[in-house]
Motif scaffolding. Structure first.
Motif, short mmCIF file in Angstrom:
data_model
loop_
_atom_site.label_atom_id
_atom_site.label_comp_id
_atom_site.label_asym_id
_atom_site.label_seq_id
_atom_site.Cartn_x
_atom_site.Cartn_y
_atom_site.Cartn_z
N LYS A 1 0.87 -1.17 0.00
CA LYS A 1 0.00 0.00 0.00
C LYS A 1 0.91 1.22 0.00
O LYS A 1 1.80 1.34 0.84
N VAL A 2 0.69 2.10 -0.98
CA VAL A 2 1.55 3.26 -1.13
C VAL A 2 0.74 4.54 -0.98
O VAL A 2 -0.46 4.57 -1.24
N SER A 3 1.41 5.58 -0.54
CA SER A 3 0.81 6.91 -0.46
C SER A 3 1.29 7.70 -1.66
O SER A 3 2.44 7.58 -2.08
N ALA A 4 0.39 8.54 -2.20
CA ALA A 4 0.74 9.31 -3.38
C ALA A 4 0.02 10.65 -3.35
O ALA A 4 -0.97 10.82 -2.66
N GLN A 5 0.56 11.59 -4.12
CA GLN A 5 -0.10 12.89 -4.24
C GLN A 5 0.38 13.58 -5.50
O GLN A 5 1.41 13.22 -6.07
N CYS A 6 -0.37 14.60 -5.90
CA CYS A 6 0.05 15.43 -7.03
C CYS A 6 1.18 16.34 -6.56
O CYS A 6 1.56 16.33 -5.39
N HIS A 7 1.68 17.18 -7.42
CA HIS A 7 2.82 18.06 -7.10
C HIS A 7 2.49 19.04 -5.99
O HIS A 7 3.28 19.25 -5.07
N CYS A 8 1.30 19.66 -6.04
CA CYS A 8 0.96 20.71 -5.06
C CYS A 8 0.33 20.15 -3.79
O CYS A 8 0.17 20.88 -2.81
N GLY A 9 -0.03 18.87 -3.77
CA GLY A 9 -0.62 18.26 -2.58
C GLY A 9 -2.12 18.44 -2.46
O GLY A 9 -2.72 18.04 -1.47
N SER A 10 -2.76 19.02 -3.47
CA SER A 10 -4.22 19.18 -3.43
C SER A 10 -4.94 17.84 -3.54
O SER A 10 -6.01 17.66 -3.00
N VAL A 11 -4.35 16.91 -4.29
CA VAL A 11 -4.92 15.56 -4.44
C VAL A 11 -3.98 14.58 -3.75
O VAL A 11 -2.80 14.49 -4.09
N VAL A 12 -4.51 13.87 -2.76
CA VAL A 12 -3.76 12.86 -2.02
C VAL A 12 -4.51 11.55 -2.16
O VAL A 12 -5.73 11.52 -1.99
N PHE A 13 -3.80 10.49 -2.48
CA PHE A 13 -4.46 9.19 -2.65
C PHE A 13 -3.53 8.07 -2.23
O PHE A 13 -2.33 8.28 -2.04
N SER A 14 -4.11 6.91 -2.05
CA SER A 14 -3.31 5.71 -1.77
C SER A 14 -3.68 4.67 -2.81
O SER A 14 -4.72 4.77 -3.47
N ALA A 15 -2.82 3.70 -2.97
CA ALA A 15 -3.07 2.60 -3.90
C ALA A 15 -2.41 1.36 -3.34
O ALA A 15 -1.37 1.43 -2.69
N VAL A 16 -3.04 0.23 -3.60
CA VAL A 16 -2.45 -1.05 -3.24
C VAL A 16 -1.86 -1.65 -4.51
O VAL A 16 -2.56 -1.80 -5.51
N LEU A 17 -0.59 -1.96 -4.46
CA LEU A 17 0.11 -2.57 -5.59
C LEU A 17 0.17 -4.07 -5.34
O LEU A 17 1.05 -4.53 -4.61
N PRO A 18 -0.77 -4.85 -5.90
CA PRO A 18 -0.82 -6.28 -5.59
C PRO A 18 0.43 -7.04 -5.99
O PRO A 18 0.74 -8.07 -5.42
N ASP A 19 1.16 -6.52 -6.96
CA ASP A 19 2.37 -7.19 -7.42
C ASP A 19 3.57 -6.26 -7.29
O ASP A 19 4.51 -6.31 -8.09
N GLY A 20 3.53 -5.39 -6.27
CA GLY A 20 4.61 -4.44 -6.08
C GLY A 20 4.82 -3.59 -7.31
O GLY A 20 3.86 -3.14 -7.93
N TYR A 21 6.06 -3.42 -7.70
CA TYR A 21 6.38 -2.61 -8.88
C TYR A 21 6.68 -3.48 -10.10
O TYR A 21 7.28 -3.01 -11.06
#
Length: 134
Positions: A4-24
């Motif tokens: 499970k990873v944390s992610a966001q756009c450049h300015c931080g207005s959009v923050v989301f997470s994603a689960v990578l079932p097979d990593g990278y």
């Protein structure tokens, strides 16, 4: 191994997470007219959770209109998209994932989006992108 990873756009207005079932292991590029300008890792659509800024996401569709591409309306960064080849999966911009750079992957497969199977093409792998640091 799922990550499970944390992610966001450049300015931080959009923050989301994603689960990578097979990593990278599913990091890829595509050579279609739109995707060749960015890179993504493939994840199940239900594994992307917008934590903040859903109202800041702007949707863009082109050509057949099947794939929905999402961008931050403030800074313009592509965050993720619904895949045309399989709408049950999203491509997540690896550059948005905390602590990850597109240059962390020495070899990345390039999908043949120019010859997309939904357009009568064979699809598959068009080639590979290699990065070697100095």
């Amino acid at each position: 191994m799922s990550d499970k990873v944390s992610a966001q756009c450049h300015c931080g207005s959009v923050v989301f997470s994603a689960v990578l079932p097979d990593g990278y292991n599913n990091v890829l590029r595509c050579n279609c007219s739109f995707c060749r300008m960015r890179g993504a890792v493939v994840v199940p659509a239900q594994e992307v959770d917008v934590i903040k800024g859903k109202d800041k996401l702007t949707e863009y569709r082109f050509n057949t209109g099947e794939a929905a591409h999402y961008f931050c309306s403030v800074c313009g960064i592509y965050t993720f998209h619904q895949r045309r080849s399989n709408p049950e999966f999203y491509g997540v911009n690896v550059a948005c994932i905390e602590g990850v750079s597109p240059f962390d992957f020495p070899v990345v497969s390039v999908s043949d989006g120019i010859n997309h199977p939904k357009d009568g093409g064979k699809g598959g792998v068009a080639g590979y992108i290699r990065y070697e640091s100095k």
